[in-house]
Every structure is written in C-alpha cells, then in structure tokens.
Write a protein that holds these residues in place. Structure first.
Motif, mmCIF file in Angstrom:
data_model
loop_
_atom_site.group_PDB
_atom_site.id
_atom_site.type_symbol
_atom_site.label_atom_id
_atom_site.label_comp_id
_atom_site.label_asym_id
_atom_site.label_seq_id
_atom_site.Cartn_x
_atom_site.Cartn_y
_atom_site.Cartn_z
ATOM 1 N N SER A 1 29.624 -43.049 62.235
ATOM 2 C CA SER A 1 30.630 -43.237 63.759
ATOM 3 C C SER A 1 29.986 -45.334 63.171
ATOM 4 C CB SER A 1 29.884 -42.777 64.543
ATOM 5 O OG SER A 1 28.900 -43.468 65.299
ATOM 6 N N GLY A 2 29.108 -45.814 62.672
ATOM 7 C CA GLY A 2 29.317 -47.069 62.782
ATOM 8 C C GLY A 2 28.408 -47.591 64.650
ATOM 9 N N ASP A 3 28.111 -46.510 65.337
ATOM 10 C CA ASP A 3 28.202 -47.055 66.948
ATOM 11 C C ASP A 3 26.463 -47.241 66.813
ATOM 12 O OD1 ASP A 3 28.068 -47.398 69.178
ATOM 13 O OD2 ASP A 3 28.981 -45.053 69.859
ATOM 14 N N PHE A 4 26.110 -48.529 67.061
ATOM 15 C CA PHE A 4 24.796 -48.393 67.028
ATOM 16 C C PHE A 4 24.625 -49.811 67.642
ATOM 17 C CE2 PHE A 4 24.680 -48.679 62.536
ATOM 18 C CZ PHE A 4 24.207 -49.976 62.005
ATOM 19 N N ASP A 5 23.832 -50.549 68.502
ATOM 20 C CA ASP A 5 23.294 -51.265 68.504
ATOM 21 C C ASP A 5 22.264 -51.627 67.348
ATOM 22 O OD1 ASP A 5 25.152 -52.315 69.987
ATOM 23 O OD2 ASP A 5 23.939 -50.994 71.803
ATOM 24 N N SER A 6 21.625 -53.345 67.996
ATOM 25 C CA SER A 6 21.014 -53.802 66.382
ATOM 26 C C SER A 6 20.044 -55.171 67.206
ATOM 27 C CB SER A 6 20.785 -54.720 64.878
ATOM 28 O OG SER A 6 21.518 -53.509 63.990
ATOM 29 N N PHE A 7 18.680 -54.434 67.342
ATOM 30 C CA PHE A 7 17.400 -55.460 67.833
ATOM 31 C C PHE A 7 16.468 -56.435 66.828
ATOM 32 C CE2 PHE A 7 18.783 -51.812 70.333
ATOM 33 C CZ PHE A 7 19.322 -52.768 71.476
ATOM 34 N N SER A 8 15.996 -57.344 67.152
ATOM 35 C CA SER A 8 15.105 -58.027 66.453
ATOM 36 C C SER A 8 13.195 -57.870 67.391
ATOM 37 C CB SER A 8 14.846 -59.334 66.329
ATOM 38 O OG SER A 8 16.149 -59.627 65.792
ATOM 39 N N LYS A 9 12.495 -57.305 66.425
ATOM 40 C CA LYS A 9 11.477 -56.469 67.045
ATOM 41 C C LYS A 9 9.856 -58.395 66.797
ATOM 42 C CE LYS A 9 10.202 -52.850 64.404
ATOM 43 N NZ LYS A 9 9.443 -51.842 64.269
ATOM 44 N N ALA A 10 9.733 -57.998 67.691
ATOM 45 C CA ALA A 10 8.371 -59.097 67.623
ATOM 46 C C ALA A 10 8.277 -59.729 66.629
ATOM 47 C CB ALA A 10 7.420 -58.888 68.620
ATOM 48 N N ASP A 11 8.274 -59.258 65.412
ATOM 49 C CA ASP A 11 7.872 -59.937 63.972
ATOM 50 C C ASP A 11 9.281 -60.690 62.967
ATOM 51 O OD1 ASP A 11 8.315 -57.093 63.229
ATOM 52 O OD2 ASP A 11 7.023 -56.371 62.015
ATOM 53 N N ASP A 12 10.227 -60.185 63.753
ATOM 54 C CA ASP A 12 11.464 -60.788 63.571
ATOM 55 C C ASP A 12 12.018 -59.422 62.768
ATOM 56 O OD1 ASP A 12 11.724 -63.287 65.034
ATOM 57 O OD2 ASP A 12 10.565 -64.100 62.870
ATOM 58 N N SER A 13 11.639 -58.092 62.528
ATOM 59 C CA SER A 13 12.138 -57.349 61.684
ATOM 60 C C SER A 13 13.330 -56.375 62.629
ATOM 61 C CB SER A 13 10.827 -55.754 61.287
ATOM 62 O OG SER A 13 10.246 -55.859 62.262
ATOM 63 N N PRO A 14 14.075 -56.200 61.961
ATOM 64 C CA PRO A 14 15.143 -55.365 62.449
ATOM 65 C C PRO A 14 15.252 -53.883 63.182
ATOM 66 C CG PRO A 14 15.730 -55.493 60.554
ATOM 67 C CD PRO A 14 14.830 -55.773 59.913
ATOM 68 N N VAL A 15 15.714 -53.513 64.021
ATOM 69 C CA VAL A 15 15.545 -51.905 64.903
ATOM 70 C C VAL A 15 16.364 -51.613 65.125
ATOM 71 C CG1 VAL A 15 14.618 -52.761 66.950
ATOM 72 C CG2 VAL A 15 13.999 -50.317 66.399
ATOM 73 N N THR A 16 17.110 -49.971 64.952
ATOM 74 C CA THR A 16 18.423 -50.091 65.970
ATOM 75 C C THR A 16 18.733 -48.748 66.320
ATOM 76 O OG1 THR A 16 18.746 -48.978 64.441
ATOM 77 C CG2 THR A 16 19.564 -50.636 63.660
ATOM 78 N N THR A 17 19.412 -48.764 67.269
ATOM 79 C CA THR A 17 18.794 -47.491 68.874
ATOM 80 C C THR A 17 19.317 -45.754 67.421
ATOM 81 O OG1 THR A 17 21.675 -47.387 68.432
ATOM 82 C CG2 THR A 17 20.346 -48.705 70.137
ATOM 83 N N ALA A 18 19.828 -46.613 66.433
ATOM 84 C CA ALA A 18 19.300 -45.161 65.322
ATOM 85 C C ALA A 18 17.298 -44.899 65.228
ATOM 86 C CB ALA A 18 20.287 -45.449 64.272
ATOM 87 N N ASP A 19 16.978 -46.101 65.146
ATOM 88 C CA ASP A 19 15.607 -45.989 65.007
ATOM 89 C C ASP A 19 15.340 -44.864 66.211
ATOM 90 O OD1 ASP A 19 14.812 -47.518 62.126
ATOM 91 O OD2 ASP A 19 16.815 -48.269 63.418
ATOM 92 N N TYR A 20 15.286 -45.399 66.904
ATOM 93 C CA TYR A 20 15.014 -44.742 68.616
ATOM 94 C C TYR A 20 14.854 -43.170 68.414
ATOM 95 C CZ TYR A 20 14.041 -49.636 69.899
ATOM 96 O OH TYR A 20 13.279 -50.792 69.742
ATOM 97 N N LYS A 21 16.840 -42.997 68.045
ATOM 98 C CA LYS A 21 17.005 -41.696 68.165
ATOM 99 C C LYS A 21 16.682 -40.873 67.927
ATOM 100 C CE LYS A 21 19.729 -38.424 69.815
ATOM 101 N NZ LYS A 21 19.510 -37.877 71.088
#
Length: 279
Positions: free
Chosen positions: A30-50
């Motif tokens: 679907s491509g329906d997710f949000d991306s964020f940067s963690k403290a170490d600048d590595s990416p994380v998304t709402t898919a990771d959390y799910k």
C-alpha cells in the motif's frame, strides 16, 4: 533421527515471523507508512513498529516464560539480562532502508539465545515468501513456493584458488569491502540489501563471504548465526573472534564476517586487520 528439543519453540518463532510478514507486506504494497530517524540516524518506520507488536504479542502468548529483547523495544539493563538463561532476540525488519527504497530486500529476524549462544534462528523474506530456519544440532532449512530443502554452504571446487562470491551491500561503496580482500583471488560480487538475507545466501550456497562494516546490533546476527552455523559456515567478528550475546552493557556488534566453505583459509582472504578502520 534424534528428537529436536527446540521443535515447539521453532514452530512458535516461524508462526510469529509469518504473521508479521503478512502484515508488513500489506503495508509495503500500500505504501502507507511513516518513516522516522532514531538517535543513531538509522531509519525506522511504522511497519517496523507493527511487526514488532505482532511478533512480541505472539511470543508472549505462546512462550510467556521467555523474556524478549527486540531492536524496537526498550532494552533491559545488563544487571537484569545477565540472569536470562534464554530469551528471544528480534529484529522486526532487518533492512528498513530497503523497505523504504522498495527494493524488496528486507527480512524478519527471530532468534532464541540460550546460554549466550543462538539456539534457534528464523528469517522470513516476505517479498519472496521464503522462510529460512535452523535449530542447534538439527540443520538449516529453506521453505519457499519453489523449494523446500535442507541448505548447505557452497563447497568451492578449489578452496585455495577458486573464485570467491562476495555478498555486498547495496548501500555501501563496493570498494569499502573489496579493498579488504586479498588481491590473490578472483571475485564476483552479489549486491543485496539486508544483512540477514546476505547471510542466508551464504547458508544456501549462493555466496561465499560477506563482510559487514558498520553499526549493527546483536539482533542482526542472532538468527543468521544459527542458520549459517547449521549450514556449515560461521559468523565471526571481522577480527575472527566469536560474537557475544548478552555479555556486555552494549548490544552493538563489532564489524563481522559471514564465512561459507570452512576449508578456505579466510584469514588470508579477508585482510581486515591490515586496513585502517577509519577509511
């Protein structure tokens, strides 16, 4: 064939990986997710959390007495962790950058660490509907729509001079790895995304070596180490020392190397110690 004492827990881990994989494929498609940067600048998304939510809930339900450590959850202190004789070690999505870039090279990692060593490893590649798994002393296996089989590392026709297949990252300059390989051998390179999928390529004989330079956590190597070891290979630090699990305050790995055919003198090929790490 001897009875596998890990069979029940292996099935729990496989089911957790498949359930999470189905959910994140819906998000990926679907491509329906949000991306964020963690403290170490590595990416994380709402898919990771799910994926993390699905896996941890499944493991808590079916193995409530086993603690869980996940990349995407709060980590207990070493004072607490050192009392764990076994625990689940999870990377909900290994290859988050690949998930965002839509290369398809991302996977779910679930390991059972027992007495500070990987005893179960499960890696699911959702895009390829492919499941890799192993348990200590009982071999490594691959299940996919095209094949179900036990897997083994590739045996070079000539361990001393045969061509070496090097798995490399899509996201790192090729020379960063190849400059650390002896000039005395012939190489072919295979670009892939996540660390775990490169490790699985070695476990199933599609590559021979993978040198990982950069930040990773113990969750990146727990499941791959079990699978590669049971297929006849090894994962070691880039200085050819055993990796450790749950022995230090830090959960970060040193640079590491995944090795296939054990007849090869890898310390003469991967010249990691002879090159500055600050390059």
């Amino acid at each position: 064939m001897t009875m596998n004492p890990y069979q029940e827990l292996l099935q729990i881990a496989k089911s957790a990986a498949l359930n999470a994989g189905s959910s994140i494929m819906d998000i990926y498609d679907s491509g329906d997710f949000d991306s964020f940067s963690k403290a170490d600048d590595s990416p994380v998304t709402t898919a990771d959390y799910k994926a993390n939510e699905i896996i941890t809930e499944h493991l808590k339900l079916h193995s409530p007495d086993i603690p869980i450590m996940s990349e995407e959850s709060k980590h207990e202190s070493l004072e607490i962790r050192k009392n764990w004789s076994r625990y689940w070690l999870i990377d909900p999505i290994d290859g988050t950058q690949e998930f965002i870039a839509r290369s398809g090279d991302f996977a779910i990692n679930i390991a059972l660490i027992e007495n500070n060593e990987p005893a179960i490893g499960v890696i699911y590649w959702p895009v390829g509907e492919t499941l890799y798994f192993a348990s200590k002393g009982h071999g490594a296996f691959k299940e996919s729509p095209k094949e179900d089989k036990q897997i083994f590392v590739r045996q070079l026709a000539d361990p001393e001079s045969g061509e070496v297949l090097v798995a490399i990252s899509r996201r790192q300059p090729k020379d960063r790895v190849m400059s650390r390989m002896t000039k005395e051998r012939i190489y072919s390179t295979i670009p892939l995304g996540s660390c775990s999928l490169k490790s699985c390529f070695i476990a199933e004989g599609k590559a021979d070596v993978f040198l990982r330079i950069g930040i990773t956590g113990e969750w990146d190597t727990g499941a791959p180490q079990c699978i590669v070891s049971e297929a006849g290979g090894k994962i070691l630090s880039a200085e050819f020392e055993p990796l450790t699990y749950n022995r230090r305050k830090s959960l970060l790995n040193p640079d590491f190397v995944v090795l296939g055919d054990q007849r090869v003198d890898w310390e003469q090929i991967v010249l990691y110690n002879l090159v500055s790490k600050d390059e």
